[in-house]
Design a protein around this motif. Structure first.
Motif, PDB file in Angstrom:
ATOM      1  N   VAL A  28      29.038   6.200  -5.924  1.00  0.00           N
ATOM      2  CA  VAL A  28      28.055   5.526  -6.772  1.00  0.00           C
ATOM      3  C   VAL A  28      27.150   6.547  -7.466  1.00  0.00           C
ATOM      4  N   LYS A  29      26.772   7.597  -6.756  1.00  0.00           N
ATOM      5  CA  LYS A  29      25.939   8.645  -7.363  1.00  0.00           C
ATOM      6  C   LYS A  29      26.681   9.345  -8.497  1.00  0.00           C
ATOM      7  N   LEU A  30      27.966   9.612  -8.288  1.00  0.00           N
ATOM      8  CA  LEU A  30      28.770  10.233  -9.348  1.00  0.00           C
ATOM      9  C   LEU A  30      28.952   9.271 -10.517  1.00  0.00           C
ATOM     10  N   ASP A  31      29.095   7.983 -10.215  1.00  0.00           N
ATOM     11  CA  ASP A  31      29.209   6.952 -11.249  1.00  0.00           C
ATOM     12  C   ASP A  31      27.983   6.995 -12.153  1.00  0.00           C
ATOM     13  N   ALA A  32      26.805   6.999 -11.550  1.00  0.00           N
ATOM     14  CA  ALA A  32      25.565   7.048 -12.327  1.00  0.00           C
ATOM     15  C   ALA A  32      25.460   8.361 -13.107  1.00  0.00           C
ATOM     16  N   GLU A  33      25.854   9.465 -12.473  1.00  0.00           N
ATOM     17  CA  GLU A  33      25.819  10.772 -13.149  1.00  0.00           C
ATOM     18  C   GLU A  33      26.732  10.776 -14.371  1.00  0.00           C
ATOM     19  N   LEU A  34      27.893  10.149 -14.245  1.00  0.00           N
ATOM     20  CA  LEU A  34      28.839  10.091 -15.357  1.00  0.00           C
ATOM     21  C   LEU A  34      28.256   9.327 -16.537  1.00  0.00           C
ATOM     22  N   HIS A  35      27.707   8.149 -16.269  1.00  0.00           N
ATOM     23  CA  HIS A  35      27.148   7.334 -17.356  1.00  0.00           C
ATOM     24  C   HIS A  35      25.944   8.024 -17.998  1.00  0.00           C
ATOM     25  N   ARG A  36      25.160   8.721 -17.176  1.00  0.00           N
ATOM     26  CA  ARG A  36      24.023   9.464 -17.731  1.00  0.00           C
ATOM     27  C   ARG A  36      24.515  10.606 -18.620  1.00  0.00           C
ATOM     28  N   ALA A  37      25.572  11.288 -18.186  1.00  0.00           N
ATOM     29  CA  ALA A  37      26.123  12.409 -18.972  1.00  0.00           C
ATOM     30  C   ALA A  37      26.682  11.926 -20.311  1.00  0.00           C
ATOM     31  N   ILE A  38      27.290  10.736 -20.305  1.00  0.00           N
ATOM     32  CA  ILE A  38      27.818  10.183 -21.559  1.00  0.00           C
ATOM     33  C   ILE A  38      26.679   9.907 -22.532  1.00  0.00           C
ATOM     34  N   VAL A  39      25.607   9.304 -22.029  1.00  0.00           N
ATOM     35  CA  VAL A  39      24.465   9.014 -22.899  1.00  0.00           C
ATOM     36  C   VAL A  39      23.812  10.316 -23.369  1.00  0.00           C
ATOM     37  N   ALA A  40      23.734  11.315 -22.494  1.00  0.00           N
ATOM     38  CA  ALA A  40      23.161  12.608 -22.892  1.00  0.00           C
ATOM     39  C   ALA A  40      23.966  13.233 -24.024  1.00  0.00           C
ATOM     40  N   ALA A  41      25.276  12.990 -24.027  1.00  0.00           N
ATOM     41  CA  ALA A  41      26.148  13.558 -25.064  1.00  0.00           C
ATOM     42  C   ALA A  41      25.908  12.941 -26.437  1.00  0.00           C
ATOM     43  N   THR A  42      25.174  11.806 -26.498  1.00  0.00           N
ATOM     44  CA  THR A  42      24.871  11.203 -27.808  1.00  0.00           C
ATOM     45  C   THR A  42      23.825  12.014 -28.561  1.00  0.00           C
ATOM     46  N   LYS A  43      23.060  12.859 -27.820  1.00  0.00           N
ATOM     47  CA  LYS A  43      21.940  13.633 -28.378  1.00  0.00           C
ATOM     48  C   LYS A  43      20.818  12.729 -28.877  1.00  0.00           C
ATOM     49  N   ASN A  44      20.793  11.486 -28.367  1.00  0.00           N
ATOM     50  CA  ASN A  44      19.756  10.527 -28.750  1.00  0.00           C
ATOM     51  C   ASN A  44      18.804  10.361 -27.565  1.00  0.00           C
ATOM     52  N   THR A  45      17.613  10.903 -27.691  1.00  0.00           N
ATOM     53  CA  THR A  45      16.680  10.915 -26.575  1.00  0.00           C
ATOM     54  C   THR A  45      16.196   9.506 -26.202  1.00  0.00           C
ATOM     55  N   LEU A  46      16.108   8.613 -27.179  1.00  0.00           N
ATOM     56  CA  LEU A  46      15.666   7.251 -26.875  1.00  0.00           C
ATOM     57  C   LEU A  46      16.724   6.504 -26.059  1.00  0.00           C
ATOM     58  N   LEU A  47      17.989   6.704 -26.413  1.00  0.00           N
ATOM     59  CA  LEU A  47      19.065   6.100 -25.631  1.00  0.00           C
ATOM     60  C   LEU A  47      19.026   6.605 -24.192  1.00  0.00           C
TER      61      LEU A  47
ATOM     62  N   GLN B 137      34.755  16.004 -17.034  1.00  0.00           N
ATOM     63  CA  GLN B 137      35.993  16.243 -16.283  1.00  0.00           C
ATOM     64  C   GLN B 137      35.688  16.635 -14.831  1.00  0.00           C
ATOM     65  N   ARG B 138      34.623  17.407 -14.643  1.00  0.00           N
ATOM     66  CA  ARG B 138      34.223  17.788 -13.289  1.00  0.00           C
ATOM     67  C   ARG B 138      33.844  16.562 -12.466  1.00  0.00           C
ATOM     68  N   ILE B 139      33.034  15.682 -13.066  1.00  0.00           N
ATOM     69  CA  ILE B 139      32.595  14.471 -12.362  1.00  0.00           C
ATOM     70  C   ILE B 139      33.802  13.604 -12.005  1.00  0.00           C
ATOM     71  N   LEU B 140      34.738  13.446 -12.929  1.00  0.00           N
ATOM     72  CA  LEU B 140      35.939  12.650 -12.663  1.00  0.00           C
ATOM     73  C   LEU B 140      36.744  13.248 -11.514  1.00  0.00           C
ATOM     74  N   ALA B 141      36.871  14.563 -11.513  1.00  0.00           N
ATOM     75  CA  ALA B 141      37.644  15.231 -10.453  1.00  0.00           C
ATOM     76  C   ALA B 141      36.995  15.017  -9.091  1.00  0.00           C
ATOM     77  N   GLU B 142      35.677  15.111  -9.024  1.00  0.00           N
ATOM     78  CA  GLU B 142      34.979  14.891  -7.757  1.00  0.00           C
ATOM     79  C   GLU B 142      35.106  13.436  -7.300  1.00  0.00           C
ATOM     80  N   ALA B 143      35.022  12.503  -8.240  1.00  0.00           N
ATOM     81  CA  ALA B 143      35.082  11.075  -7.900  1.00  0.00           C
ATOM     82  C   ALA B 143      36.471  10.656  -7.435  1.00  0.00           C
ATOM     83  N   GLU B 144      37.476  11.433  -7.777  1.00  0.00           N
ATOM     84  CA  GLU B 144      38.859  11.094  -7.431  1.00  0.00           C
ATOM     85  C   GLU B 144      39.161  11.337  -5.950  1.00  0.00           C
TER      86      GLU B 144
END
Length: 241
Positions: free
Chosen positions: A149-168, A132-139
């Motif tokens: 673009v940096k926030l875009d990459a941060e968002l996608h990285r945060a989503i993958v981190a939320a999977t708790k799958n280190t290989l992903l 939610q923080r990243i979305l608010a900043e990007a708005e």
């Protein structure tokens, strides 16, 4: 689908093999591998070298010809007439030094829908707050494209981190430099930044709401949306010529 007629849905435009071939052919011309005045090899030979069907090769030649870089002399062959054309070039949008955008899309389509669905199952409250923080900043409309673009990459990285799958996460990090290269170019397309943010909002809402199916669908739609924007831009570029 009830209540939706055939004319209510616009078919999604996808980048074709011919687009990628045309972009690579254009790049060969602009960097001087094939010079003005030179004749291209026969269509059959080109198709074999690019590893595509003859119909895709023929369409690619037509695209580059429409851009003013080739001329077809019937009975003689196809000749390079110019190593320049008006910006943006196809190669600016589709071909990089070490990958093509269609290849990047294939990887994203393999990773991101599954990552989104896993994140929707496993995301924590603190991780949801971070999205939610990243979305608010990007708005922020005053944000530069580079910062977006940096926030875009941060968002996608945060989503993958939320999977708790280190290989992903490792796979995502390996693709991230390519994602940066591509994003800095396509963000300049008309409406692309607004479309990207809308896609991010829909994706994050589904993940934060633990809506697994919706998260997968939103990730897929987000990728198809940028693919459609690029395809439409290429079509308009050709039509103007």
């Amino acid at each position: 689908m009830a209540g939706i007629g055939p004319g209510d849905i616009e078919p999604v435009r996808r980048l074709k093999v011919a687009d990628s071939v045309a972009a690579q052919l254009e790049q060969l011309i602009t960097r001087g591998d094939i010079k003005p005045g030179e004749k291209l090899p026969p269509e059959r030979v080109l198709a074999e070298r690019f590893g595509v069907g003859r119909s895709s090769m023929r369409e690619a030649i037509r695209v580059v010809e429409a851009n003013g870089m080739l001329r077809t002399d019937h009975g003689r062959g196809v000749f390079v007439v110019s190593d320049k054309k008006a910006m943006p070039k196809l190669s600016d949008l589709l071909v990089f030094d070490d990958f093509t955008v269609p290849e990047l899309f294939e990887v994203r389509l393999s990773l991101e829908p599954d990552a989104a669905s896993l994140a929707a199952r496993r995301i924590t409250a603190s991780e949801a707050s971070n999205l939610q923080r990243i979305l608010a900043e990007a708005e922020n409309p005053q944000l530069s494209d580079d910062a977006f673009v940096k926030l875009d990459a941060e968002l996608h990285r945060a989503i993958v981190a939320a999977t708790k799958n280190t290989l992903l996460l490792r796979l995502m990090e390996s693709v991230e430099p390519l994602f940066f290269k591509y994003s800095h170019r396509v963000i300049k397309l008309p409406g692309r930044r607004a479309h990207a943010h809308a896609g991010h909002v829909a994706l994050c809402q589904a993940i934060i709401g633990h809506r697994v199916r919706d998260a997968r669908t939103a990730a897929l739609s987000h990728i198809r949306d940028v693919e459609r924007d690029i395809a439409e831009h290429l079509e308009q570029t050709v039509e103007r010529r």
